[in-house]
Write an enzyme that holds these catalytic residues in place. Structure first.
Site, PDB file in Angstrom:
ATOM      1  N   GLY A   1       0.777  -1.234   0.000  1.00  0.00           N
ATOM      2  CA  GLY A   1       0.000   0.000   0.000  1.00  0.00           C
ATOM      3  C   GLY A   1       0.804   1.277   0.000  1.00  0.00           C
ATOM      4  O   GLY A   1       0.293   2.333   0.387  1.00  0.00           O
ATOM      5  N   SER A   2       2.051   1.223  -0.488  1.00  0.00           N
ATOM      6  CA  SER A   2       2.821   2.480  -0.509  1.00  0.00           C
ATOM      7  C   SER A   2       2.222   3.463  -1.515  1.00  0.00           C
ATOM      8  O   SER A   2       2.266   4.684  -1.292  1.00  0.00           O
ATOM      9  CB  SER A   2       4.294   2.209  -0.808  1.00  0.00           C
ATOM     10  OG  SER A   2       4.480   1.692  -2.104  1.00  0.00           O
ATOM     11  N   ASN A   3       1.647   2.968  -2.597  1.00  0.00           N
ATOM     12  CA  ASN A   3       0.984   3.882  -3.536  1.00  0.00           C
ATOM     13  C   ASN A   3      -0.328   4.400  -2.963  1.00  0.00           C
ATOM     14  O   ASN A   3      -0.677   5.568  -3.175  1.00  0.00           O
ATOM     15  CB  ASN A   3       0.758   3.195  -4.885  1.00  0.00           C
ATOM     16  CG  ASN A   3       2.018   3.182  -5.717  1.00  0.00           C
ATOM     17  OD1 ASN A   3       2.390   4.190  -6.304  1.00  0.00           O
ATOM     18  ND2 ASN A   3       2.701   2.046  -5.739  1.00  0.00           N
TER      19      ASN A   3
ATOM     20  N   MET B   1      -3.941  -7.183  -7.265  1.00  0.00           N
ATOM     21  CA  MET B   1      -3.383  -8.344  -7.975  1.00  0.00           C
ATOM     22  C   MET B   1      -4.457  -9.330  -8.434  1.00  0.00           C
ATOM     23  O   MET B   1      -4.248 -10.533  -8.440  1.00  0.00           O
ATOM     24  CB  MET B   1      -2.375  -9.053  -7.064  1.00  0.00           C
ATOM     25  CG  MET B   1      -1.229  -8.168  -6.617  1.00  0.00           C
ATOM     26  SD  MET B   1      -0.335  -7.401  -7.996  1.00  0.00           S
ATOM     27  CE  MET B   1       0.577  -8.816  -8.620  1.00  0.00           C
ATOM     28  N   ARG B   2      -5.586  -8.805  -8.817  1.00  0.00           N
ATOM     29  CA  ARG B   2      -6.681  -9.680  -9.212  1.00  0.00           C
ATOM     30  C   ARG B   2      -7.289  -9.149 -10.498  1.00  0.00           C
ATOM     31  O   ARG B   2      -7.495  -7.943 -10.629  1.00  0.00           O
ATOM     32  CB  ARG B   2      -7.729  -9.693  -8.102  1.00  0.00           C
ATOM     33  CG  ARG B   2      -8.763 -10.758  -8.215  1.00  0.00           C
ATOM     34  CD  ARG B   2      -9.620 -10.736  -6.976  1.00  0.00           C
ATOM     35  NE  ARG B   2      -8.913 -11.278  -5.825  1.00  0.00           N
ATOM     36  CZ  ARG B   2      -9.003 -12.544  -5.418  1.00  0.00           C
ATOM     37  NH1 ARG B   2      -9.767 -13.374  -6.054  1.00  0.00           N
ATOM     38  NH2 ARG B   2      -8.332 -12.956  -4.373  1.00  0.00           N
TER      39      ARG B   2
ATOM     40  N   ASN C   1      -4.642   2.658 -13.385  1.00  0.00           N
ATOM     41  CA  ASN C   1      -3.751   1.684 -12.747  1.00  0.00           C
ATOM     42  C   ASN C   1      -2.326   2.202 -12.853  1.00  0.00           C
ATOM     43  O   ASN C   1      -1.999   2.978 -13.757  1.00  0.00           O
ATOM     44  CB  ASN C   1      -3.851   0.332 -13.458  1.00  0.00           C
ATOM     45  CG  ASN C   1      -2.940  -0.724 -12.842  1.00  0.00           C
ATOM     46  OD1 ASN C   1      -2.921  -0.884 -11.617  1.00  0.00           O
ATOM     47  ND2 ASN C   1      -2.189  -1.439 -13.664  1.00  0.00           N
TER      48      ASN C   1
ATOM     49  N   HIS D   1       1.608   0.678 -13.146  1.00  0.00           N
ATOM     50  CA  HIS D   1       2.364  -0.546 -13.431  1.00  0.00           C
ATOM     51  C   HIS D   1       3.862  -0.225 -13.371  1.00  0.00           C
ATOM     52  O   HIS D   1       4.295   0.801 -13.906  1.00  0.00           O
ATOM     53  CB  HIS D   1       1.996  -1.078 -14.816  1.00  0.00           C
ATOM     54  CG  HIS D   1       2.707  -2.351 -15.136  1.00  0.00           C
ATOM     55  ND1 HIS D   1       2.325  -3.570 -14.619  1.00  0.00           N
ATOM     56  CD2 HIS D   1       3.811  -2.584 -15.880  1.00  0.00           C
ATOM     57  CE1 HIS D   1       3.154  -4.503 -15.042  1.00  0.00           C
ATOM     58  NE2 HIS D   1       4.068  -3.937 -15.809  1.00  0.00           N
TER      59      HIS D   1
END
Ligand code: GRF
Length: 221
Positions: free
Chosen positions: A17-19, A95-96, A112, A114
């Site tokens: 959860g750093s983002n 991650m889903r 998102n 990446h």
């Protein structure tokens, strides 16, 4: 049309959860273009949940089944997003794989991040794959979410050098630092500035920008 009032964001995350932290901190500073109202997390003991609690942000861990999201699993998620009045969804280490149940209502309103310069090194291990390939420059990408993984139109990118002697950890640390600067600023531009979509190409400066509500379309061309 550009956003004129604060946007209500949800973050989807599965891990550290750093983002999430970078996005929530930017929102708290008033520099995200809106407020983070909700965290949806598919891992019951993920550290990101504590970050949400610490910031007083509602956090939900809907039961999604063990292996992959089935279409029917996404209905409660969609209901939660609607209940919280969410306008834009921000995936941050989620991650889903998502399906049309959730993707369609938020088409053009889901981003998102990446950890590579897309379209290179899409997939689950963008950092490890770039290192193994031997590229000298990699980075991070903020893009619109579409049904194909890591393939939507690109909003923003930052290049990060791969240094001699880099390990996965040292390269990951450099990429994550770049992400924490890139993602909040890309979100702010996406919701606050005019932009247009021509084919796959997003151009800032003019155009309708964000279509905020379901049923309103992002203009193409
Ligand atoms: C980030 O590298 C992001 O690019 C990728 O997953 C990672 C999540 O890290 N999608 P964190 O949970 O935000 O620390």
């Amino acid at each position: 049309m550009t956003a004129s009032s604060p946007v209500r964001f949800a973050v989807l995350a599965s891990g550290t959860g750093s983002n999430f932290e970078a996005l929530a901190a930017a929102a708290a500073r008033g520099s995200l273009g809106g407020t983070v109202e909700l965290l949806l997390c598919d891992v019951a003991d993920a550290p990101v949940l504590q970050r949400a609690r610490d910031r007083g942000i509602a956090a939900l861990t809907p039961d999604v089944g063990r292996f992959r999201t089935r279409i029917e699993d996404e209905r409660p998620w969609l209901a939660s997003l609607h209940e919280h009045g969410i306008e834009v969804v921000l995936c941050a280490g989620f991650m889903r794989r998502l399906h049309a149940t959730l993707l369609a209502p938020f088409a053009g309103r889901m981003l998102n991040i990446h950890p590579s310069l897309l379209p290179s090194f899409a997939g689950r291990d963008g950092i490890g794959d770039a290192l193994a390939h031997g590229v000298r420059v990699t980075g991070c990408t903020v893009h619109l979410v579409e049904p194909e993984i890591d393939a939507g139109p690109i909003v923003a990118q930052t290049a990060v050098p791969v240094l001699d002697g880099d390990t996965r950890d040292t390269l990951a640390a450099r990429i994550h630092a770049a992400e924490h600067a890139l993602y909040p600023e890309a979100v702010r531009r996406f919701v606050c500035e005019p932009w247009r979509l021509d084919g796959r190409r997003i151009t800032f400066g003019d155009g309708p920008g964000l279509a905020r509500r379901a049923g309103r379309q992002v203009a193409h061309g």
